[in-house]
Design an enzyme around this catalytic site. Structure first.
Site, PDB file in Angstrom:
ATOM      1  N   HIS A 124     -48.518 -49.054 -92.606  1.00 58.05           N
ATOM      2  CA  HIS A 124     -49.460 -47.940 -92.612  1.00 58.05           C
ATOM      3  C   HIS A 124     -50.620 -48.207 -91.660  1.00 58.05           C
ATOM      4  O   HIS A 124     -51.436 -49.093 -91.889  1.00 58.05           O
ATOM      5  CB  HIS A 124     -49.987 -47.746 -94.046  1.00 58.05           C
ATOM      6  CG  HIS A 124     -50.843 -46.556 -94.230  1.00 58.05           C
ATOM      7  ND1 HIS A 124     -52.160 -46.629 -94.643  1.00 58.05           N
ATOM      8  CD2 HIS A 124     -50.576 -45.232 -94.090  1.00 58.05           C
ATOM      9  CE1 HIS A 124     -52.663 -45.422 -94.748  1.00 58.05           C
ATOM     10  NE2 HIS A 124     -51.723 -44.553 -94.427  1.00 58.05           N
ATOM     11  N   HIS A 169     -56.482 -41.837 -87.272  1.00 54.69           N
ATOM     12  CA  HIS A 169     -56.193 -41.109 -88.504  1.00 54.69           C
ATOM     13  C   HIS A 169     -57.123 -39.924 -88.686  1.00 54.69           C
ATOM     14  O   HIS A 169     -56.678 -38.806 -88.992  1.00 54.69           O
ATOM     15  CB  HIS A 169     -56.323 -42.036 -89.716  1.00 54.69           C
ATOM     16  CG  HIS A 169     -56.122 -41.330 -91.020  1.00 54.69           C
ATOM     17  ND1 HIS A 169     -57.162 -40.734 -91.716  1.00 54.69           N
ATOM     18  CD2 HIS A 169     -55.004 -41.080 -91.744  1.00 54.69           C
ATOM     19  CE1 HIS A 169     -56.691 -40.169 -92.810  1.00 54.69           C
ATOM     20  NE2 HIS A 169     -55.384 -40.366 -92.857  1.00 54.69           N
TER      21      HIS A 169
END
Length: 293
Positions: free
Chosen positions: A46, A88
């Site tokens: 991630h 992100h």
């Protein structure tokens, strides 16, 4: 007699070569199926190895590769001048030394930012001098650095506000030959919370495996009809581990969908999800969950 012996020798060589080829071909087929095998369990890094390096940087991705992650996950934002970068958030505030919206900045502005010092300050036990001044990478730079040695799990972020994000993404994938038939099935997977973005990609390319991300606020198991709608364009779903209980996972698997819960950093949680039928997890901490492979 001598000619016969030569013929036999040539025949044996041909048979050996054929056997080697067939073994290699079988191995290749195994490789092609492994990433999308419904019985496999994938570890998806991630934002890279983000527990031990600044997220979405080349350093974080390299560590994930070194730690044998099945995929490196890349969140995509688009700059004002149309460049895909790995971030992100839709702003640079949290992970750089500047502030502002990515969509309102050109790449040259993004490249002036320090994307690593925040990590050193937040995690002094993991701090490294080399992280100071580290840059936000473009998707092209990531592909240049890792080529086809990595498997990529890519998310389109804010696609409704980023014109032709999907087209630009596929163009880069084509440029780096990551969609060639010679590549393993699942070499690249694309996920999004936006069904429209995924359907756009499906129209542009009928083969890339797609993952529908599920909103955290959805507290109930989707109906079988909803899962069937996802199955029309996606091979799986990404769902928060907080709501991915055994019944939820069973319902998704029954519909023929892979299930990749996010974000799991504790081994016990990963073991539980695996026993319930999850086919992989997103994790920040590859060290903590490495034994699940």
């Amino acid at each position: 007699m001598i000619k016969l012996k030569k013929y036999v020798i040539v025949l044996m060589v041909v048979m050996i070569c054929a056997a080697v080829y067939l073994l290699g071909y079988a191995g290749k087929n195994d490789q092609h199926s492994a990433l999308l095998d419904e019985d496999a369990f994938l570890l998806i890094a991630h934002r890279g190895a983000s527990a031990i390096a600044p997220e979405h940087t080349l350093a974080s991705y390299q560590l994930a590769m070194d730690m044998d992650a099945d995929f490196i996950e890349i969140d995509l934002q688009m700059t004002q001048d149309g460049v895909l970068v790995a971030l992100h958030d839709d702003t640079v505030d949290r992970t750089t030394d500047r502030s502002g919206k990515v969509a309102e900045m050109d790449l040259v502005d993004i490249k002036r930012m320090d994307a690593g010092s925040w990590f050193n300050a937040e995690k002094p036990d993991r701090a490294k001098d080399e992280y100071v001044g580290i840059q936000v990478p473009t998707l092209e730079e990531i592909f240049t650095a890792f080529g086809d040695s990595a498997n990529y799990y890519i998310e389109t972020k804010q696609p409704d506000e980023s014109e032709e994000m999907e087209e630009n993404l596929l163009e880069l994938l084509d440029q780096f030959k990551l969609l060639e038939e010679s590549q393993p099935d699942g070499k690249v997977m694309i996920q999004s919370f936006s069904a429209d973005s995924l359907k756009t990609i499906r129209q542009l390319d009928n083969n890339i495996p797609l993952i529908q991300l599920m909103d955290d606020f959805e507290q109930v198991i989707p109906s079988s009809e909803t899962f069937e709608l996802y199955r029309e364009y996606a091979v799986g779903i990404g769902v928060s581990h907080r709501k991915a209980d055994e019944a939820y996972i069973a319902a998704a698997r029954e519909a023929g969908l892979l299930v990749h819960p996010f974000v799991v950093d504790k081994l016990a949680e990963g073991e539980k999800l695996k026993s319930w039928g999850a086919t992989g997890i997103f994790t920040n901490d590859l060290e903590a969950v490495s034994s699940l492979k």
